[in-house]
Design a protein around this motif. Structure first.
Motif, mmCIF file in Angstrom:
data_model
loop_
_atom_site.group_PDB
_atom_site.id
_atom_site.type_symbol
_atom_site.label_atom_id
_atom_site.label_comp_id
_atom_site.label_asym_id
_atom_site.label_seq_id
_atom_site.Cartn_x
_atom_site.Cartn_y
_atom_site.Cartn_z
ATOM 1 N N LEU A 241 0.826 -1.206 0.000
ATOM 2 C CA LEU A 241 0.000 0.000 0.000
ATOM 3 C C LEU A 241 0.862 1.258 0.000
ATOM 4 C CD1 LEU A 241 -2.751 1.408 0.214
ATOM 5 C CD2 LEU A 241 -2.590 1.149 2.712
ATOM 6 N N LEU A 242 1.914 1.272 0.824
ATOM 7 C CA LEU A 242 2.799 2.432 0.889
ATOM 8 C C LEU A 242 3.542 2.642 -0.424
ATOM 9 C CD1 LEU A 242 4.236 2.053 4.502
ATOM 10 C CD2 LEU A 242 2.601 3.752 3.686
ATOM 11 N N ARG A 243 3.835 1.575 -1.104
ATOM 12 C CA ARG A 243 4.495 1.704 -2.399
ATOM 13 C C ARG A 243 3.550 2.334 -3.430
ATOM 14 N NH1 ARG A 243 6.785 -3.662 -4.073
ATOM 15 N NH2 ARG A 243 8.091 -3.252 -2.278
ATOM 16 N N ILE A 244 2.299 1.907 -3.394
ATOM 17 C CA ILE A 244 1.311 2.493 -4.305
ATOM 18 C C ILE A 244 1.128 3.983 -4.010
ATOM 19 C CG2 ILE A 244 -1.128 2.454 -4.966
ATOM 20 C CD1 ILE A 244 -1.114 -0.551 -4.434
ATOM 21 N N ILE A 245 1.018 4.306 -2.735
ATOM 22 C CA ILE A 245 0.845 5.715 -2.347
ATOM 23 C C ILE A 245 2.059 6.543 -2.772
ATOM 24 C CG2 ILE A 245 0.666 7.285 -0.373
ATOM 25 C CD1 ILE A 245 -0.943 5.111 1.054
ATOM 26 N N SER A 246 3.252 6.013 -2.544
ATOM 27 C CA SER A 246 4.472 6.723 -2.937
ATOM 28 C C SER A 246 4.526 6.932 -4.441
ATOM 29 C CB SER A 246 5.708 5.944 -2.459
ATOM 30 O OG SER A 246 5.756 5.866 -1.056
#
Length: 329
Positions: free
Chosen positions: A177-182
């Motif tokens: 999820l954090l990778r997608i947000i980044s």
């Protein structure tokens, strides 16, 4: 009380050596090199993910074994072993980099305090502070060594060790999820600019919170191998079959990279299963590899391979001072 003897997996020594060779060949593309280095070295980045899975598996398995046999974690012993395994060669490498500028492969080093606190991978600007940039993976591993035993002790204290599999799944979901947000926050607004590659490395490739899937995968394998008799029996009984499945999956993976414009920011999602098979196969069929283990034991020595990895950029730069060029990111 001494910790129990750790079960040895000789096949993992071969994987460690393979991972180092893959990374070295990939980094050698920065310097004058023959054409075959570009052809085969482009997949060398996968060696870093293999390192993470190996570390997650080997370290967590030691801790799970202690819990299983001693009902506790020998925290002091664990940290002392990690210290003497990592700090001496790491400190020597830092001395070389900070004392002898001639050996630096690029112009500038990040701040010294980032290296000694193992936070160099956070907001690492590869363009302006590219020297000793390959220490980013060591920073992630050191953060793992420091924090995971403490988290594990919390699970033990509250008698919730059996729920760790849910915690690992949540952590895996979070890092994705954090990778997608980044990607949405930092990459999309800067696509098709000359700065995209630098932001991608800084915000997605190097940060700890976007690179947890390899470590989590290794921990998950170790947990089920140690606490699930069915899982362990299946792996040990089907090692050869899993080995050939692993070879096939590797070939399919490589073909896919050749055929498609792969969005490498998300390659780790597929590589989770890629590395899962890799580790499982070597756990199951390590006896097949026993006959060559003694011959390569010296080059697989943890201390030697670790220092070789830390200092390889210095040696490449020294040998190729006039041949340095920039990789196309």
């Amino acid at each position: 009380m001494n910790s129990p003897a750790t079960e040895k997996f000789l096949g993992l020594d071969h994987l460690r050596t393979l991972a180092i060779v893959m990374v070295l060949v990939y980094h050698y593309r920065m310097f004058a090199h023959p054409e075959w280095v570009d052809k085969y070295g482009q997949f060398g980045w996968t060696g870093v993910d293999l390192f993470f899975v190996l570390s997650g598996f080997l370290i967590s398995k030691q801790l799970f074994e202690q819990l299983k046999h001693l009902d506790k974690i020998c925290l002091k012993e664990f940290y002392i072993k990690r210290f003497f395994r990592i700090i001496p060669p790491y400190a020597l490498t830092l001395i070389l980099y900070f004392s002898f500028p001639l050996f630096r492969e690029r112009e500038a080093l990040p701040s010294f305090w980032k290296f000694i606190t193992f936070t160099q991978n956070i907001e690492l600007d590869l363009l302006h502070f590219g020297t000793f940039s390959h220490a980013w993976s060591l920073c992630i591993e050191e953060q793992f060594y420091l924090l995971f035993p403490l988290f594990l002790m919390l699970f033990v204290k509250f008698q919730k060790l059996h729920t760790i599999k849910y915690f690992l799944f949540s952590l895996l979901s979070l890092t994705i999820l954090l990778r997608i947000i980044s990607w949405q926050l930092f990459i999309v607004p800067n696509q098709n600019t000359d700065n995209t590659w630098r932001i991608w490395y800084m915000k997605i490739y190097y940060p700890t919170y976007t690179r947890l899937e390899g470590l989590v995968t290794g921990i998950g394998i170790a947990y089920f191998y140690e606490y699930s008799s069915c899982f362990k029996k299946f792996i040990n009984s089907n090692g050869s079959l899993l080995f050939f499945i692993r070879i096939s999956s590797c070939w399919i993976f490589v073909l896919d990279l050749f055929k498609s414009n792969f969005t490498i920011s998300f390659y780790n999602w597929i590589y989770i299963s890629f590395n899962w098979l890799w580790i499982n196969c070597n756990v199951g069929c390590f006896k097949i590899l026993f006959f060559i283990s003694f011959k390569i034991y010296f080059i697989c020595s943890a201390g030697i391979t670790f220092f070789f990895y830390l200092s390889h950029a210095q040696r490449n730069y020294t040998l190729n001072t006039n041949g340095i060029r920039k990789i196309k990111y």
